[in-house]
Design a protein around this motif. Sequence first.
Motif, short mmCIF file in Angstrom:
data_model
loop_
_atom_site.label_atom_id
_atom_site.label_comp_id
_atom_site.label_asym_id
_atom_site.label_seq_id
_atom_site.Cartn_x
_atom_site.Cartn_y
_atom_site.Cartn_z
N UNK A 150 38.74 48.29 35.12
CA UNK A 150 39.43 47.20 35.83
C UNK A 150 39.92 47.60 37.22
N UNK A 151 39.83 48.89 37.56
CA UNK A 151 40.26 49.34 38.89
C UNK A 151 39.16 49.21 39.93
N UNK A 152 37.94 48.88 39.51
CA UNK A 152 36.84 48.75 40.45
C UNK A 152 37.03 47.54 41.36
N UNK A 153 36.65 47.67 42.62
CA UNK A 153 36.62 46.54 43.54
C UNK A 153 35.33 45.75 43.31
N UNK A 154 35.38 44.46 43.52
CA UNK A 154 34.18 43.63 43.47
C UNK A 154 33.90 43.09 44.86
N UNK A 155 32.73 43.43 45.39
CA UNK A 155 32.30 42.95 46.70
C UNK A 155 31.46 41.68 46.50
#
Length: 268
Positions: A154-159
Amino acid sequence: MRLRKTGLQPQSNGAGMRTVDLNCDFGESYGAYTFGQDEALLKHVTSVSIACGFHAGDPHTMREAVERAMAAGVSIGAHPGLPDRLGFGRREMAISAEEACDYTLYQVGALQAFVRAAGGKLRHVKPHGALYHMAGHDEAIAAAVVRAVKSLDPALFIYSQSGSLLLEEARRQGMRAIAEVFADRTYLPSGALTPRHLPKAVLTEPEEALGQALDMIIRGKARTAEGSEAAVLAETVCLHGDGPNALHLAASLRQGLQEAGIRLQHPQ
């Protein structure tokens, strides 16, 4: 895609200086076939999105791309696409939301394994081609892609493209969404990209691409093929590494943005 107002502003470093990420797609070779100018582009970008094996890439290419990105000190992201290597992932397919979730989780998990094995950390996920655009306007696909990414980390960024449903869904599910713009593409008045098959869809001159990037970052406006403007939010600027002028364009962008007082840095 219909542009949606987010109320967000470009990042600042606290002293009034705008901060933006400069990213490129990466590691899109496979087998005996080589694409793009990966090694040369690394000195100009702050983050890369690495192909995960469906539209392009293979285990060897993924490992090598991760190692090169880490050596250059750039931020690493996963670039999952549709299982359509012949069409380079740019053709829409009739997939279900469940399939979109599984495809995303499978690919991102594979790249994450290579990143961890190399002692690095995966930072973001950016869908490729048709999957990127499908998630941008289809609520079920968008929700499925975000669900897959969130279940993994859940810490990943979504581009995703500025104004897309994927950004909206990422925020709804409590994830950090990064609005992307394209320096080398023109836009429609709606904020969507001009389809590649139409005239003036691609900007090939470095001066044009730099001018557009500055307009998007500073003024929040992108050029349309007809000469009007579309509203955008620029938190990361994408340049494509497979064009004939890619290296010249990348060098011009980096120098021009820095000379304009814009700090280049991947999302924190």
